[in-house]
Design a protein around this motif. Structure first.
Motif, mmCIF file in Angstrom:
data_model
loop_
_atom_site.group_PDB
_atom_site.id
_atom_site.type_symbol
_atom_site.label_atom_id
_atom_site.label_comp_id
_atom_site.label_asym_id
_atom_site.label_seq_id
_atom_site.Cartn_x
_atom_site.Cartn_y
_atom_site.Cartn_z
ATOM 1 N N MET A 1 -8.243 10.643 -0.095
ATOM 2 C CA MET A 1 -7.870 9.324 -0.621
ATOM 3 C C MET A 1 -8.201 8.206 0.355
ATOM 4 O O MET A 1 -7.815 7.059 0.130
ATOM 5 C CB MET A 1 -6.366 9.308 -0.917
ATOM 6 N N ARG A 2 -8.901 8.525 1.412
ATOM 7 C CA ARG A 2 -9.143 7.512 2.441
ATOM 8 C C ARG A 2 -9.943 6.330 1.916
ATOM 9 O O ARG A 2 -9.635 5.180 2.206
ATOM 10 C CB ARG A 2 -9.874 8.140 3.630
ATOM 11 N N THR B 1 0.831 -1.209 0.000
ATOM 12 C CA THR B 1 0.000 0.000 0.000
ATOM 13 C C THR B 1 0.861 1.251 0.000
ATOM 14 O O THR B 1 0.595 2.205 -0.760
ATOM 15 C CB THR B 1 -0.930 0.000 1.221
ATOM 16 N N ALA B 2 1.897 1.267 0.833
ATOM 17 C CA ALA B 2 2.767 2.446 0.900
ATOM 18 C C ALA B 2 3.497 2.667 -0.415
ATOM 19 O O ALA B 2 3.564 3.797 -0.929
ATOM 20 C CB ALA B 2 3.764 2.290 2.054
ATOM 21 N N PHE C 1 1.037 3.764 -3.135
ATOM 22 C CA PHE C 1 0.619 5.153 -2.945
ATOM 23 C C PHE C 1 1.729 6.114 -3.370
ATOM 24 O O PHE C 1 1.472 7.141 -4.014
ATOM 25 C CB PHE C 1 0.240 5.385 -1.482
ATOM 26 N N THR D 1 -16.400 10.762 3.550
ATOM 27 C CA THR D 1 -15.110 11.408 3.693
ATOM 28 C C THR D 1 -15.270 12.739 4.390
ATOM 29 O O THR D 1 -16.133 13.542 4.044
ATOM 30 C CB THR D 1 -14.473 11.635 2.300
ATOM 31 N N LEU E 1 -0.497 17.490 1.074
ATOM 32 C CA LEU E 1 -0.583 16.031 1.086
ATOM 33 C C LEU E 1 -1.303 15.537 2.330
ATOM 34 O O LEU E 1 -2.169 14.656 2.255
ATOM 35 C CB LEU E 1 0.822 15.426 1.008
ATOM 36 N N TRP E 2 -0.953 16.123 3.472
ATOM 37 C CA TRP E 2 -1.498 15.647 4.738
ATOM 38 C C TRP E 2 -2.949 16.082 4.948
ATOM 39 O O TRP E 2 -3.763 15.315 5.455
ATOM 40 C CB TRP E 2 -0.627 16.146 5.890
ATOM 41 N N THR F 1 -4.795 15.564 0.297
ATOM 42 C CA THR F 1 -4.688 14.311 -0.459
ATOM 43 C C THR F 1 -5.066 13.097 0.377
ATOM 44 O O THR F 1 -5.919 12.294 -0.036
ATOM 45 C CB THR F 1 -3.254 14.140 -0.998
ATOM 46 N N ILE F 2 -4.442 12.939 1.531
ATOM 47 C CA ILE F 2 -4.693 11.737 2.328
ATOM 48 C C ILE F 2 -6.141 11.650 2.800
ATOM 49 O O ILE F 2 -6.767 10.574 2.695
ATOM 50 C CB ILE F 2 -3.697 11.661 3.507
ATOM 51 N N LEU G 1 -7.805 4.244 -0.519
ATOM 52 C CA LEU G 1 -6.805 3.545 0.282
ATOM 53 C C LEU G 1 -7.437 2.409 1.082
ATOM 54 O O LEU G 1 -6.845 1.328 1.215
ATOM 55 C CB LEU G 1 -6.115 4.533 1.228
#
Length: 304
Positions: A222-223, A98-99, A102, A302, A214-215, A218-219, A226
């Motif tokens: 993207m939950r 996953t990491a 991503f 989300t 990103l924090w 994006t994250i 992911l």
């Protein structure tokens, strides 16, 4: 006058019959379209699942044995080691894939000729059957193979890889990740492209840097992609079979004895179908729990 009444009555009867036929056709048409899927569901899912449950509750001679197979299974040190190896493999493989997927998605999300070429190169291993990939990596993991040749070129001594209880499982993890990362990358790239560009522009105007965007953007957005990748990759890791069967056969010292391969051995090598069915049913229950978690994760809204 009588003829007019008869004609009107006949027309009304025909209209009622036509209306009933239309309603019947509207009701039966969806069933006809669903019939192939229902037949496949019953034939390839429900009936095998029922047979699995029936076999797991049977003895060697076909008699009803209740939960004896499950009691023997969970009291067995061999199964405990198999379960430990499987959970270890899943716990290492899923976060790693996953990491990496991503990170690759972040690198290759933009459209350009060079990025498209690199994206295709990363995705190419997906087209290789797992059995062929296992043979290729088996050759690379040999003492005189490509992996040790690369290590020797940087001054590292040759490694045993598949013949070491400490390295065999991680070697299988690397091989499966070589295929899996490109596959999961595609799903994550699709998720990245669904994020509105306006959010990044607004964040940039407010002085947010790339890490902050990103924090905070994006994250969170993207939950759901992911979550899908994590859960689907978990299921795929639990079902891994071909590399184990072709490269290690559960060894050395049971370090790569995963549940799927153990089910295969119990059924086809030891001819203990009831015990294999009990172990397969245990695996199926784990899969159902994972699917429930998947639906739980994907059903959440989300939130930023």
């Amino acid at each position: 006058m009588t003829m007019e009444v008869v004609c009107e009555g006949h027309v009304e009867e025909v209209a009622v019959t036509t209306s009933r036929f239309s309603k019947w056709r509207a009701a039966i048409a969806p069933l006809l379209f669903l019939t192939p899927a229902l037949v496949a569901l019953i034939g390839f899912r429900l009936l095998p699942a029922g047979w699995l449950v029936q076999q797991s509750l049977s003895g060697p001679d076909g008699e009803f044995a209740g939960l004896d197979n499950f009691a023997f299974l969970f009291a067995s040190p061999t199964f405990a080691k198999t379960l430990h190896a499987t959970l270890t493999f899943v716990a290492v493989t899923v976060p790693l894939q996953t990491a990496v997927a991503f990170g690759l998605a972040l690198l290759f999300a933009e459209n350009s000729r060079l990025v498209s070429l690199l994206r295709v190169m990363v995705f190419l291993p997906v087209f290789i059957p797992s059995s062929v990939a296992a043979i290729l990596w088996g050759a690379a993991y040999r003492p005189q193979g490509l992996a040790n040749a690369l290590l020797r070129s940087v001054g590292v001594s040759a490694q045993p890889f598949l013949t070491s209880p400490d390295q065999a499982l991680i070697s299988i993890t690397v091989m499966s990740s070589w295929i899996g990362c490109g596959f999961w990358m595609v799903f994550l790239i699709g998720g990245l492209k669904d994020i509105p560009r306006d959010l990044y522009e607004a964040a940039s105007i407010d002085g947010a840097g790339k890490l902050s965007s990103l924090w905070h953007i994006t994250i969170p957005l993207m939950r759901r992609p992911l979550a899908f990748v994590i859960v689907a990759d978990t299921v795929a890791a639990f079902l891994l079979f071909a590399p184990i069967a072709l490269l290690t056969r559960g060894g050395p010292s049971g370090s790569t004895q995963l549940i799927m391969y153990d089910v295969y051995q119990q059924a086809y090598f030891f001819n203990d179908v009831p015990l294999a069915a009990a172990e397969g049913l245990t695996l199926m229950v784990i899969m159902m729990i994972v699917i429930l978690v998947q639906f739980r994760l994907l059903s959440r809204e989300t939130q930023l």
